[in-house]
Scaffold this motif. Structure first.
Motif, PDB file in Angstrom:
ATOM      1  N   TRP A 116       6.761  -1.867  -9.734  1.00  0.00           N
ATOM      2  CA  TRP A 116       6.486  -2.149  -8.313  1.00  0.00           C
ATOM      3  C   TRP A 116       7.756  -2.341  -7.501  1.00  0.00           C
ATOM      4  CZ3 TRP A 116       2.419   0.214  -7.687  1.00  0.00           C
ATOM      5  CH2 TRP A 116       1.460   0.236  -8.697  1.00  0.00           C
ATOM      6  N   CYS A 162       7.768  -9.428  -6.559  1.00  0.00           N
ATOM      7  CA  CYS A 162       6.391  -9.160  -6.974  1.00  0.00           C
ATOM      8  C   CYS A 162       5.917 -10.368  -7.774  1.00  0.00           C
ATOM      9  CB  CYS A 162       6.366  -7.893  -7.832  1.00  0.00           C
ATOM     10  SG  CYS A 162       4.713  -7.411  -8.319  1.00  0.00           S
ATOM     11  N   GLY A 164       3.066 -10.857  -9.371  1.00  0.00           N
ATOM     12  CA  GLY A 164       2.444 -10.452 -10.637  1.00  0.00           C
ATOM     13  C   GLY A 164       2.830  -9.014 -10.934  1.00  0.00           C
ATOM     14  N   ASP A 191       4.562  -9.211  -3.122  1.00  0.00           N
ATOM     15  CA  ASP A 191       3.422  -8.405  -3.590  1.00  0.00           C
ATOM     16  C   ASP A 191       2.534  -9.314  -4.442  1.00  0.00           C
ATOM     17  OD1 ASP A 191       1.849  -6.937  -5.530  1.00  0.00           O
ATOM     18  OD2 ASP A 191       3.069  -5.161  -5.185  1.00  0.00           O
ATOM     19  N   VAL A 193      -0.694  -8.055  -5.396  1.00  0.00           N
ATOM     20  CA  VAL A 193      -1.852  -7.173  -5.612  1.00  0.00           C
ATOM     21  C   VAL A 193      -2.668  -7.599  -6.828  1.00  0.00           C
ATOM     22  CG1 VAL A 193      -2.603  -4.801  -6.102  1.00  0.00           C
ATOM     23  CG2 VAL A 193      -0.840  -5.206  -4.391  1.00  0.00           C
ATOM     24  N   LYS A 217      -8.842  -6.269  -7.616  1.00  0.00           N
ATOM     25  CA  LYS A 217      -8.391  -6.987  -8.812  1.00  0.00           C
ATOM     26  C   LYS A 217      -9.104  -8.343  -8.859  1.00  0.00           C
ATOM     27  CE  LYS A 217      -4.665  -3.979  -9.127  1.00  0.00           C
ATOM     28  NZ  LYS A 217      -3.905  -3.358 -10.166  1.00  0.00           N
TER      29      LYS A 217
HETATM   30  C1  PLP Z   1       1.450  -5.496  -8.582  1.00  0.00           C
HETATM   31  C2  PLP Z   1       0.894  -4.267  -7.958  1.00  0.00           C
HETATM   32  N1  PLP Z   1       1.372  -3.867  -6.776  1.00  0.00           N
HETATM   33  C3  PLP Z   1       0.893  -2.787  -6.157  1.00  0.00           C
HETATM   34  C4  PLP Z   1      -0.110  -2.026  -6.708  1.00  0.00           C
HETATM   35  C5  PLP Z   1      -0.607  -0.816  -5.997  1.00  0.00           C
HETATM   36  O1  PLP Z   1      -1.927  -0.975  -5.621  1.00  0.00           O
HETATM   37  P1  PLP Z   1      -2.937   0.249  -5.436  1.00  0.00           P
HETATM   38  O2  PLP Z   1      -2.967   1.024  -6.705  1.00  0.00           O
HETATM   39  O3  PLP Z   1      -4.215  -0.444  -5.110  1.00  0.00           O
HETATM   40  O4  PLP Z   1      -2.429   1.067  -4.301  1.00  0.00           O
HETATM   41  C6  PLP Z   1      -0.650  -2.417  -7.954  1.00  0.00           C
HETATM   42  C7  PLP Z   1      -1.705  -1.618  -8.586  1.00  0.00           C
HETATM   43  O5  PLP Z   1      -1.995  -1.726  -9.744  1.00  0.00           O
HETATM   44  C8  PLP Z   1      -0.119  -3.565  -8.593  1.00  0.00           C
HETATM   45  O6  PLP Z   1      -0.611  -3.992  -9.762  1.00  0.00           O
END
Ligand code: PLP
Length: 401
Positions: A116, A162, A164, A191, A193, A217
């Motif tokens: 990421w 990030c 996670g 981030d 996500v 998620k």
């Molecule tokens: C930490 C993290 N950031 C960004 C993303 C990107 O998200 P998406 O695949 O929903 O666009 C993910 C997807 O797995 C992720 O785990």
């Protein structure tokens, strides 16, 4: 038959049937999505998506958008007015944050300990930012000392972390990072996500300026919405830009107006009607369950998983217990074991998705997601049964049977 689009006397070309289809009612297999996402959705959320469509500027729909923003304030633990969902998956939140917070030539310091960070660096470069990557080995997080030294040296406009990192299963602590950023007038972008709703996050108390996330998620909704928040500092930066945001679709000066940030409401793009219903429902579930109980449930599932995996003789990829992400668990593939065969057996025999590694961890680990609707004892037991069976087939000596 003659159509109005034809000129009188014009011959009608034959309709090609070469690509006709599909036909019949769609059917899909039922699977346990225990990889890094998407996770299975709550049935209540999926049901909400089949409610009748409303116009994207109709007052009842605007009220639903208001409710989404309110739910996000609780989820992010912020009093900021500036919450919304970007139309798209997690990447849309990522792209929106980067496109708006950075002007061409401004510096972003990217904490990169997995895929990421690499992706944010790529994206920021595309928007004309000067990118400096701070790297650490896959499976580790950044210490506050490391971050302090890098911020003091680089003096970036934005620091990205990030929380996670789903490619390695690392949880990046944010303790002290907000204060560091305030001291050096840096905006902190995080981030979340695969962590939001699964692990603690306090946007205001931790002084995080901008956050994006994903719906599919820990929030148990389908993919298609990216929760996003900016605090006052971050919004001021966006409002005071000297250059236009390079993406029209993601310009928060415009999208924010549709979400009522600036006390008016104008059409920017058609609201994702059914997806915002899903988010409203997902956030209602968050409010009903309460954040603390959600965090506890995710933690308990993680503990249960590792008790079982340890009994099978498997080891975590992330060495330090405090760096281990509870929502996406990374497991070392033992010497001589064919990881793909274990994953395939899990899918074929148990209908369970167990993912392999990604980016720096490809071929080295399995990834098990315990997120949202799936973070429950029965699902963990199923994952463990699938591991046990798959490993046995390859003659793995189980530590305990
Ligand atoms: C930490 C993290 N950031 C960004 C993303 C990107 O998200 P998406 O695949 O929903 O666009 C993910 C997807 O797995 C992720 O785990």
């Amino acid at each position: 038959m003659a159509f109005t689009s034809q000129r009188p006397g014009e011959p009608t070309p034959p309709i090609s049937d070469a690509h006709r289809g599909p036909t019949g009612v769609l059917e899909v297999p039922q699977r346990f999505l225990m990889g890094p996402g998407p996770a299975n959705a709550e049935p209540r959320i999926l049901n909400a998506q089949s409610l009748p469509l409303l116009g994207h500027m109709h007052p009842p729909f605007l009220k639903i958008m208001d409710e989404v923003q309110q739910g996000l304030r609780y989820l992010f633990q912020t009093d900021s007015k500036y919450t919304l969902c970007a139309s798209g998956t997690g990447h849309s939140g990522m792209e929106m944050a980067i496109a708006n917070l950075l002007e061409p030539g401004e510096k972003i310091l990217v904490g990169n300990n997995g895929i990421w960070g690499t992706r944010v660096a790529d994206m920021a470069g595309r928007f004309g930012a000067e990118v400096v990557e701070l790297k650490t080995e896959a499976g580790t997080s950044f210490s506050l000392d490391t971050l302090t030294a890098a911020v003091e040296k680089e003096k970036p406009a934005v620091l990205f972390l990030c929380q996670g990192e789903s490619s390695t299963g690392v949880h990046q602590t944010l303790a002290g990072v907000g204060d560091l950023c305030r001291k050096h007038n840096v905006l902190l972008l995080v981030d979340t996500v695969c962590s939001l709703g699964g692990v603690p996050l306090y946007a205001d108390a931790w002084k995080v300026d901008a956050i994006y996330s994903g719906s599919q998620k820990c929030l148990s909704a389908p993919p298609g919405a990216a929760p996003l928040m900016l605090n006052d500092r971050a919004l001021e930066k966006v409002r005071a830009r000297k250059t236009k945001v390079r993406s029209y679709y993601f310009d928060l000066n415009l999208v924010g107006d549709y979400w009522g940030w600036f006390n008016s409401r104008s059409y920017h793009h058609t609201g994702m009607t059914s997806m915002w219903y899903a988010m409203r429902e997902a956030l209602a579930i968050v409010a009903e369950q309460g954040l603390e109980s959600m965090w506890e449930r995710h933690e308990a599932a993680h503990k249960q998983l590792w008790e079982g995996l340890s009994a099978l003789g498997l080891q975590p990829f992330v060495e330090k217990p405090e760096d281990r992400l509870v929502t996406v668990n990374t497991i070392k593939v033992p010497e001589g074991i064919d990881w793909a065969a274990v994953s395939k057996n899990a899918m074929d025999k148990f209908n369970v998705e167990i993912a392999g590694g990604l980016g720096p961890t490809a071929g080295k680990i399995w990834r098990v997601g315990l997120m949202g609707y799936n973070a429950k004892p029965a699902n963990v037991e199923l994952v463990l049964a699938a591991f046990k069976d798959g490993l046995r087939q390859q003659g793995w000596e189980l530590a305990a049977n």
